[in-house]
Design an enzyme around this catalytic site. Structure first.
Site, PDB file in Angstrom:
ATOM      1  N   HIS A 132      -2.517  -7.481   2.392  1.00  0.00           N
ATOM      2  CA  HIS A 132      -2.366  -7.996   3.762  1.00  0.00           C
ATOM      3  C   HIS A 132      -3.308  -7.340   4.772  1.00  0.00           C
ATOM      4  CE1 HIS A 132       0.083  -5.002   6.141  1.00  0.00           C
ATOM      5  NE2 HIS A 132       0.235  -4.507   4.936  1.00  0.00           N
ATOM      6  N   CYS A 172       1.277   1.362  11.900  1.00  0.00           N
ATOM      7  CA  CYS A 172       1.966   1.429  10.610  1.00  0.00           C
ATOM      8  C   CYS A 172       3.206   2.297  10.716  1.00  0.00           C
ATOM      9  CB  CYS A 172       1.051   2.042   9.560  1.00  0.00           C
ATOM     10  SG  CYS A 172      -0.351   1.006   9.232  1.00  0.00           S
ATOM     11  N   GLN A 213      -7.602   0.589   3.791  1.00  0.00           N
ATOM     12  CA  GLN A 213      -8.366   0.123   4.951  1.00  0.00           C
ATOM     13  C   GLN A 213      -9.835  -0.141   4.607  1.00  0.00           C
ATOM     14  OE1 GLN A 213      -7.233  -0.852   7.805  1.00  0.00           O
ATOM     15  NE2 GLN A 213      -5.148  -0.036   7.750  1.00  0.00           N
ATOM     16  N   SER A 240      -4.526  -3.022  -0.851  1.00  0.00           N
ATOM     17  CA  SER A 240      -3.405  -3.859  -0.417  1.00  0.00           C
ATOM     18  C   SER A 240      -3.900  -5.216   0.066  1.00  0.00           C
ATOM     19  CB  SER A 240      -2.648  -3.149   0.707  1.00  0.00           C
ATOM     20  OG  SER A 240      -1.626  -3.975   1.212  1.00  0.00           O
ATOM     21  N   THR A 248      10.584  -8.255 -11.464  1.00  0.00           N
ATOM     22  CA  THR A 248       9.914  -9.549 -11.552  1.00  0.00           C
ATOM     23  C   THR A 248       8.718  -9.561 -10.600  1.00  0.00           C
ATOM     24  OG1 THR A 248      12.044 -10.582 -12.000  1.00  0.00           O
ATOM     25  CG2 THR A 248      10.255 -12.036 -11.336  1.00  0.00           C
ATOM     26  N   GLY A 271       0.814  -1.211   0.000  1.00  0.00           N
ATOM     27  CA  GLY A 271       0.000   0.000   0.000  1.00  0.00           C
ATOM     28  C   GLY A 271       0.848   1.262   0.000  1.00  0.00           C
ATOM     29  N   ASN A 296      -7.087   4.502   8.926  1.00  0.00           N
ATOM     30  CA  ASN A 296      -6.528   3.327   9.581  1.00  0.00           C
ATOM     31  C   ASN A 296      -6.666   3.360  11.101  1.00  0.00           C
ATOM     32  OD1 ASN A 296      -4.642   5.498   8.805  1.00  0.00           O
ATOM     33  ND2 ASN A 296      -3.130   4.384  10.038  1.00  0.00           N
TER      34      ASN A 296
END
Lengths: 385, 385
Positions: free
Chosen positions: B205, B327, B180, B203, B241, B72, B150
């Site tokens: 996770h 965070c 969020q 994001s 990659t 994110g 968040n």
């Protein structure tokens, strides 16, 4: 299940089973944000510190010199843009055969007033001594020369080049992309630092680790502007929740690569010698054959045979190889690396890269040689050669 | 093994077991560089395309509007720096309570001649209507206002704000950080685009997916300078990659989050109501209590109790919660979000965030409430309150 023989380790390596095992708990109930101040967070922080120590040990660096990022391309961009962001616009000099993740950000700097100078290479892919002297006289603020090339495998004497730059003066920062070198030849940041190198890039998925983890190793005196700013992770140099599973895997992959390097290099070099002597017998040109090269990399062309076509035929026959650089999804035409070496564009068009790794053995190499022989005969018949 | 109750889902979520299963083959013998032109590479490319379609479907976007990145923070930095990189220096306006990965890159732009304006919020954490009018009159070239916060969980009416900006004119690009919001409230890029939003960040996770995958969703008319340049992956907007395992997991996590959202939201909202009514009974202040909030997030303070201390005590009692924003590893002092809302710094110092998720149930909430009760009584005794 059809499982072609994998000869494309310079593009990405299969995940080492031990690395996979080390990662799995971090894809299970160990749910960790390393910034969190509870038991889950502290466990994540401990794992992060342990991985940092493993990576540092494998490259002869201090743990606090390691900046974890998401991949080799990010590490290279962080160096190029991050170092330039802290300096007045000046000259950046990069090898003519650098990876696109060094060349492209260096080109982007031109829009910020920087000048870009590509350092010429000789016919064997090594930095050209005359051009290097010319470049140093221009006193480039930033220099980036890769330790080993992804296509040819050519190893540069980066310590000597950095020492030249230090003697010439004027260079603020010398960086080397060691993504392909790690695990294949010695990478010793301490020794490189003594010669004048200030930063190097390494990546997990080229050494049996996972995609998604890499590092910029840097002398703490190097001033870098973060590419990804935010929560202040990685000493403020790379924000974002750490990819714990990948970083844990990267740590172990580094440890294993360092422990196995000498033996693996000898084994792969012998396999490659078997491969190259047979290819030479078929009339192949081996690129950079007399240069010091990574022990696993063979880059060759067969006269009159198109590389793309051969890759496709070999794929159908059960062999996964690359034509030119597989890192570059957008590139067309002959390899820029070979053209920089002065290779005839027609011959360069035939280039095919075999990059060996842990899973390869003599039988696969012999089967591959038989397939190349059969395929080239067929193609030559079709083309009426 | 000691497994504390996990109440920190806004920091990172445990990996969903189905997502884990989908990822494992990509951490096994499916060794793929999606740029490679052999069977392994093609299989990787197919998986990448499938995940792109899943992410797009979950947020009401087209597959070719999805740019995969590593997290994110990278998505937010790509928007802020990428969009600014293609515009003449001007004004960027961002919400006062944005995530640091929007605020910090916006601050970095100031060194490139940009002006930064923080948009004030009211006492409930919503964009302040008066200040918003003032900001629009300044005709900001770039605007970023998060869909949901968040810390507080406050949901902004981003569609209305974007429509205001469109009416006012002068704004080249409106972005929203939906990291969020995804999986907790509806995120519909198609509807947001109609209102004038041009890009949003999501994001993996935070929704039961893995660390290491995220996306910037953007209208294809938005011109972005790549943050990570190189091999030209992701349409040239994000080289390197691709992290296949993480992207495959992200795709499935998006699909599952969209399918489960309504039911999960109702369940978590009921759990939170149970939590908050008991906390209110203990004299707690619930921040932004009357604003529209994410159903899983409860941000509160108990008078006279320090948030950090309480987090530590609760950690020892077996509950993983956050004080302020987890965070932000480098931030100290009271939450900037609460200060922007005009909360008394002393009360803000007591802030504690419970963010619920799939694994939480009533019993955990009741145990947690008992622990908070016991801990506060103990702390108040020690402090002689």
């Amino acid at each position: 299940m059809f499982a072609p023989a994998y000869f494309d380790h310079n593009a990405t390596t299969p995940l080492d089973p031990a690395v996979r095992s080390a990662m799995l708990p971090w894809l299970g109930d160990r749910c960790g944000n390393a910034s969190a101040r509870h038991e889950y967070g502290r466990a994540a922080k401990r794992a992060l510190d342990a991985a940092r120590a493993q990576v540092a040990a494998a490259v002869g660096a201090e743990p606090d010199e390691v900046v974890f990022v998401s991949g080799g391309s990010e590490a290279n961009n962080l160096f190029v843009k991050g170092a330039a962001g802290r300096l007045p616009a000046g000259l950046i000099a990069v090898g003519a055969t650098e990876h696109p993740s060094v060349l492209r950000p260096a080109e982007q700097l031109q829009r910020r007033g920087w000048q870009l100078r590509r350092i010429a290479v000789d016919g064997e892919g090594r930095v050209d001594a005359d051009d290097w002297r010319t470049v140093l006289a221009l006193r480039p603020a930033l220099v980036s020369v890769m330790l080993a090339n992804n296509e040819t495998g050519v190893v540069q004497d980066v310590a000597a080049l950095a020492a030249d730059a230090a003697r010439a003066g004027g260079t603020s920062c010398f960086h080397t992309d060691a993504v392909q070198a790690l695990g294949k030849v010695a990478v010793d940041f301490r020794a490189l630092k003594r010669a004048g190198v200030r930063a190097l890039s390494v990546s997990a998925h080229k050494i049996g680790g996972p995609q998604g983890a890499a590092a910029l190793i840097r002398d703490r005196r190097v001033d870098l502007e973060p590419l990804i700013a935010g929560g202040g992770q990685e000493g403020g140099l790379r924000s974002g929740t750490e990819n714990l599973a990948a970083i844990v895997g990267f740590g172990l992959a580094c440890e294993l690569a360092a422990a196995r390097r000498v033996e693996a290099a000898a084994r792969l070099q012998a396999l490659r010698a078997r491969l190259e002597s047979a290819l030479a017998g078929m009339g192949a040109t081996i690129f950079a054959a007399t240069a010091e090269r990574l022990p696993n990399t063979c880059y060759f062309a067969l006269p009159g045979i198109d590389g793309e076509t051969l890759v496709g035929q070999l794929d159908r026959a059960g062999f996964a190889v690359a034509s030119g650089s597989a890192c570059s999804s957008s590139e067309v035409g002959p390899s820029q690396t070979l053209l920089a070496m002065g290779v005839d564009p027609l011959l360069a068009q035939g280039a095919l890269r075999v990059s060996l790794g842990a899973g390869n053995d003599e039988r696969q190499v012999d089967d591959f040689l038989a397939a190349v022989q059969a395929t080239t005969q067929k193609l030559r018949r079709l083309l009426g050669v």
